[in-house]
Write a protein that holds these residues in place. Sequence first.
Motif, PDB file in Angstrom:
ATOM      1  N   ASN A  10       1.001  -0.991   0.000  1.00 45.19           N
ATOM      2  CA  ASN A  10      -0.300   0.036  -0.116  1.00 45.19           C
ATOM      3  C   ASN A  10       0.949   1.464  -0.319  1.00 45.19           C
ATOM      4  O   ASN A  10       1.558   1.156   0.691  1.00 45.19           O
ATOM      5  CB  ASN A  10      -0.799   0.130   1.322  1.00 45.19           C
ATOM      6  CG  ASN A  10      -1.958   1.053   1.317  1.00 45.19           C
ATOM      7  OD1 ASN A  10      -1.960   2.364   0.224  1.00 45.19           O
ATOM      8  ND2 ASN A  10      -2.822   1.310   2.819  1.00 45.19           N
ATOM      9  N   GLY A  11       1.005   1.844  -0.911  1.00 47.00           N
ATOM     10  CA  GLY A  11       1.671   3.198  -1.133  1.00 47.00           C
ATOM     11  C   GLY A  11       0.897   4.728  -0.783  1.00 47.00           C
ATOM     12  O   GLY A  11       1.887   4.990  -1.199  1.00 47.00           O
ATOM     13  N   LYS A  12      -0.215   4.949  -0.248  1.00 48.79           N
ATOM     14  CA  LYS A  12      -0.560   5.902  -0.061  1.00 48.79           C
ATOM     15  C   LYS A  12       0.314   6.820   0.807  1.00 48.79           C
ATOM     16  O   LYS A  12       0.231   7.874   1.055  1.00 48.79           O
ATOM     17  CB  LYS A  12      -1.243   4.760   0.913  1.00 48.79           C
ATOM     18  CG  LYS A  12      -2.709   6.807   1.151  1.00 48.79           C
ATOM     19  CD  LYS A  12      -3.838   6.494   1.996  1.00 48.79           C
ATOM     20  CE  LYS A  12      -4.340   8.241   2.916  1.00 48.79           C
ATOM     21  NZ  LYS A  12      -3.954   7.713   3.831  1.00 48.79           N
ATOM     22  N   VAL A  43       0.377   2.641  -5.644  1.00 49.13           N
ATOM     23  CA  VAL A  43      -0.324   4.132  -5.729  1.00 49.13           C
ATOM     24  C   VAL A  43      -0.835   5.724  -6.313  1.00 49.13           C
ATOM     25  O   VAL A  43      -1.448   4.359  -6.987  1.00 49.13           O
ATOM     26  CB  VAL A  43       1.217   4.942  -5.784  1.00 49.13           C
ATOM     27  CG1 VAL A  43       2.447   4.492  -4.870  1.00 49.13           C
ATOM     28  CG2 VAL A  43       1.545   4.751  -7.677  1.00 49.13           C
ATOM     29  N   ASN A  44      -2.025   6.553  -5.715  1.00 44.48           N
ATOM     30  CA  ASN A  44      -2.579   7.523  -6.345  1.00 44.48           C
ATOM     31  C   ASN A  44      -1.395   8.310  -7.077  1.00 44.48           C
ATOM     32  O   ASN A  44      -0.365   8.336  -7.183  1.00 44.48           O
ATOM     33  CB  ASN A  44      -3.489   8.269  -5.526  1.00 44.48           C
ATOM     34  CG  ASN A  44      -2.758   8.884  -4.493  1.00 44.48           C
ATOM     35  OD1 ASN A  44      -1.797   9.808  -5.042  1.00 44.48           O
ATOM     36  ND2 ASN A  44      -3.144   8.426  -3.435  1.00 44.48           N
ATOM     37  N   ARG A  45      -2.766   9.093  -7.835  1.00 42.71           N
ATOM     38  CA  ARG A  45      -2.139  10.118  -8.390  1.00 42.71           C
ATOM     39  C   ARG A  45      -0.558  10.750  -8.277  1.00 42.71           C
ATOM     40  O   ARG A  45      -0.539  11.854  -8.922  1.00 42.71           O
ATOM     41  CB  ARG A  45      -2.982  11.309  -9.420  1.00 42.71           C
ATOM     42  CG  ARG A  45      -4.326  11.215  -8.932  1.00 42.71           C
ATOM     43  CD  ARG A  45      -5.283  12.039  -9.694  1.00 42.71           C
ATOM     44  NE  ARG A  45      -6.696  12.481  -8.930  1.00 42.71           N
ATOM     45  CZ  ARG A  45      -6.624  13.615  -8.325  1.00 42.71           C
ATOM     46  NH1 ARG A  45      -5.584  14.163  -8.618  1.00 42.71           N
ATOM     47  NH2 ARG A  45      -7.667  13.736  -7.942  1.00 42.71           N
ATOM     48  N   ILE A  59      -2.708   4.174  -9.468  1.00 46.92           N
ATOM     49  CA  ILE A  59      -3.978   3.493  -9.847  1.00 46.92           C
ATOM     50  C   ILE A  59      -4.738   4.143  -9.163  1.00 46.92           C
ATOM     51  O   ILE A  59      -4.754   4.628  -8.633  1.00 46.92           O
ATOM     52  CB  ILE A  59      -4.687   1.271  -8.949  1.00 46.92           C
ATOM     53  CG1 ILE A  59      -4.304   2.043  -7.731  1.00 46.92           C
ATOM     54  CG2 ILE A  59      -3.305   0.760  -8.967  1.00 46.92           C
ATOM     55  CD1 ILE A  59      -4.907   0.603  -7.214  1.00 46.92           C
ATOM     56  N   GLY A  60      -6.281   3.968 -10.052  1.00 50.85           N
ATOM     57  CA  GLY A  60      -7.288   4.974  -9.282  1.00 50.85           C
ATOM     58  C   GLY A  60      -7.087   6.515  -9.898  1.00 50.85           C
ATOM     59  O   GLY A  60      -6.142   6.944 -10.622  1.00 50.85           O
ATOM     60  N   LYS A  61      -8.876   7.205  -9.602  1.00 55.28           N
ATOM     61  CA  LYS A  61      -8.739   8.795  -9.813  1.00 55.28           C
ATOM     62  C   LYS A  61      -8.934   9.381  -8.712  1.00 55.28           C
ATOM     63  O   LYS A  61      -8.221  10.797  -8.428  1.00 55.28           O
ATOM     64  CB  LYS A  61      -9.596   8.363 -10.963  1.00 55.28           C
ATOM     65  CG  LYS A  61      -9.449   8.073 -12.243  1.00 55.28           C
ATOM     66  CD  LYS A  61     -10.812   8.655 -13.101  1.00 55.28           C
ATOM     67  CE  LYS A  61     -10.667   7.614 -14.592  1.00 55.28           C
ATOM     68  NZ  LYS A  61     -11.531   8.117 -15.520  1.00 55.28           N
ATOM     69  N   GLN A  62      -8.309   8.565  -7.403  1.00 57.81           N
ATOM     70  CA  GLN A  62      -9.147   9.659  -5.879  1.00 57.81           C
ATOM     71  C   GLN A  62      -7.213   9.631  -5.496  1.00 57.81           C
ATOM     72  O   GLN A  62      -6.427   9.199  -5.561  1.00 57.81           O
ATOM     73  CB  GLN A  62      -9.745   8.393  -5.516  1.00 57.81           C
ATOM     74  CG  GLN A  62     -11.763   8.486  -6.186  1.00 57.81           C
ATOM     75  CD  GLN A  62     -12.239   9.778  -5.930  1.00 57.81           C
ATOM     76  OE1 GLN A  62     -11.827  10.447  -5.587  1.00 57.81           O
ATOM     77  NE2 GLN A  62     -13.092  10.146  -7.244  1.00 57.81           N
ATOM     78  N   LYS A  63      -7.707  10.017  -4.273  1.00 55.91           N
ATOM     79  CA  LYS A  63      -6.612  10.058  -3.292  1.00 55.91           C
ATOM     80  C   LYS A  63      -7.531   9.804  -1.239  1.00 55.91           C
ATOM     81  O   LYS A  63      -8.438  10.035  -1.363  1.00 55.91           O
ATOM     82  CB  LYS A  63      -6.188  11.427  -3.377  1.00 55.91           C
ATOM     83  CG  LYS A  63      -6.953  12.819  -3.741  1.00 55.91           C
ATOM     84  CD  LYS A  63      -5.560  13.590  -3.762  1.00 55.91           C
ATOM     85  CE  LYS A  63      -6.634  14.993  -3.843  1.00 55.91           C
ATOM     86  NZ  LYS A  63      -5.469  16.263  -4.109  1.00 55.91           N
ATOM     87  N   GLY A  64      -6.396  10.233  -0.897  1.00 49.78           N
ATOM     88  CA  GLY A  64      -6.869   9.940   0.139  1.00 49.78           C
ATOM     89  C   GLY A  64      -7.361   8.633   0.764  1.00 49.78           C
ATOM     90  O   GLY A  64      -7.201   7.414   0.251  1.00 49.78           O
ATOM     91  N   VAL A  65      -8.590   9.065   1.827  1.00 45.95           N
ATOM     92  CA  VAL A  65      -9.652   7.582   2.385  1.00 45.95           C
ATOM     93  C   VAL A  65     -10.048   6.483   0.914  1.00 45.95           C
ATOM     94  O   VAL A  65     -10.473   5.935   0.731  1.00 45.95           O
ATOM     95  CB  VAL A  65     -10.009   8.032   2.947  1.00 45.95           C
ATOM     96  CG1 VAL A  65     -11.190   7.076   4.021  1.00 45.95           C
ATOM     97  CG2 VAL A  65      -9.633   8.416   4.762  1.00 45.95           C
ATOM     98  N   LEU A  66     -10.787   7.520   0.269  1.00 48.63           N
ATOM     99  CA  LEU A  66     -11.371   7.024  -0.932  1.00 48.63           C
ATOM    100  C   LEU A  66     -10.256   5.580  -1.825  1.00 48.63           C
ATOM    101  O   LEU A  66     -11.064   5.273  -2.147  1.00 48.63           O
ATOM    102  CB  LEU A  66     -11.976   8.120  -2.034  1.00 48.63           C
ATOM    103  CG  LEU A  66     -13.429   8.823  -1.203  1.00 48.63           C
ATOM    104  CD1 LEU A  66     -13.937   9.901  -2.474  1.00 48.63           C
ATOM    105  CD2 LEU A  66     -14.114   7.920  -1.795  1.00 48.63           C
ATOM    106  N   TRP A  67      -9.044   6.514  -2.372  1.00 48.10           N
ATOM    107  CA  TRP A  67      -8.307   5.707  -3.148  1.00 48.10           C
ATOM    108  C   TRP A  67      -8.064   4.517  -2.482  1.00 48.10           C
ATOM    109  O   TRP A  67      -7.663   3.366  -2.139  1.00 48.10           O
ATOM    110  CB  TRP A  67      -7.071   6.454  -2.895  1.00 48.10           C
ATOM    111  CG  TRP A  67      -6.380   5.771  -3.398  1.00 48.10           C
ATOM    112  CD1 TRP A  67      -6.013   5.673  -4.825  1.00 48.10           C
ATOM    113  CD2 TRP A  67      -5.345   4.595  -3.311  1.00 48.10           C
ATOM    114  NE1 TRP A  67      -5.212   4.614  -5.496  1.00 48.10           N
ATOM    115  CE2 TRP A  67      -4.206   3.770  -4.614  1.00 48.10           C
ATOM    116  CE3 TRP A  67      -4.674   4.679  -1.689  1.00 48.10           C
ATOM    117  CZ2 TRP A  67      -3.642   3.607  -4.215  1.00 48.10           C
ATOM    118  CZ3 TRP A  67      -3.354   3.904  -1.823  1.00 48.10           C
ATOM    119  CH2 TRP A  67      -2.706   3.230  -2.818  1.00 48.10           C
ATOM    120  N   GLU A  68      -8.048   4.454  -0.291  1.00 46.35           N
ATOM    121  CA  GLU A  68      -7.332   3.745  -0.215  1.00 46.35           C
ATOM    122  C   GLU A  68      -8.380   2.208  -0.058  1.00 46.35           C
ATOM    123  O   GLU A  68      -8.433   1.557   0.562  1.00 46.35           O
ATOM    124  CB  GLU A  68      -7.092   3.510   1.759  1.00 46.35           C
ATOM    125  CG  GLU A  68      -6.276   2.848   1.969  1.00 46.35           C
ATOM    126  CD  GLU A  68      -5.263   3.258   3.530  1.00 46.35           C
ATOM    127  OE1 GLU A  68      -4.484   2.749   3.289  1.00 46.35           O
ATOM    128  OE2 GLU A  68      -5.984   4.793   4.251  1.00 46.35           O
TER     129      GLU A  68
END
Length: 340
Positions: A10-12, A43-45, A59-68
Amino acid sequence: MNNDKILWINGKFLSAPVTGVQRFARGMCKALHEKGCQLKILVNRDHDREFEYGELVEIGKQKGVLWEQVELPRYLKRCGNPFLLNFCNVAPLIYSRNFIVIHDLAVFDHPEWFSKRFSFWYRWIIPKLVKKSQLATVSGFSKTALVNKFNLVSKDILVLPNGVYFDKSNFDENISVESPYILAVGSHSPRKGLGQLIKAFSKADLPNVNLYIVGSGSHHFSGIEKLNTERIKWVEVINDAKLCSLYRGCKVVVQPSFYEGFGLPILEGLFFKKQVLANDLAVFRELFGNSIKYTNTLDTEVFSKDLTDIYYSDNKNTIPFPEHLSFDKSASKLLQNLNN
């Protein structure tokens, strides 16, 4: 699990300011990478694109809690539900194959130190995660806290201590500092005891000495009142090279925290052979023993005297560095656990 297998991470943490928790994640990734592990860091963007210890998979388009909590588990399920390493306290709740490092339980013991939103979220999600995940932490102190708080079995919790992420060759020759100085490193959270440090420093018999406080604020933490004087220097944005330079040039490292799961600046101070003065906490006694000096930060007179005494004492720290506290050893321990 052999070293040539893929480790999913998990690269948050690569999207967050670097505090002790994020430094732990970076250090573990670096050590695992150097042991030949293939790391797939999701990771996110908004991630740190310069991190080089593993393959960064955006991956994904969100960040923070929504991404994780939404996009990360959705992606993992499409990849066959691999085992996920989460180095920073939290994991995707709906995912069933998590390994989580929970650094401390400060948010349970002292929720007033955190924003209401952050405190509510952690106090809600962590009890649910500990019931369905493999767990680790960074000290015996935090392990005992986890066992007592959640009625867990001690042998089921792995202890993976912090290490030093940088090396002594990583420094910035051009950094501008006003010497001589004492150094404190920590985020602007009430639990870091910076207010008590400032009071003690102001009373100490150190007329020509500066105090550098390195660390940033966060919306997750309740704020501290900054006192700006000519001798107190606040440094908020800093890279590893500049931090190393500040460690190299200081006379004393101070760790005035009221609560910690580890105390990384102490280890970093010892790495640079500096005298360290810390609040007398059980976790510091456990990890650092007689390698450092202790004080009572709640007693301003005592703290002030101890600060003065250690500054004028022999500053060449000849006590051996605690080699057992390293990311290399923690990575080996983690891999052994995963193989079993």
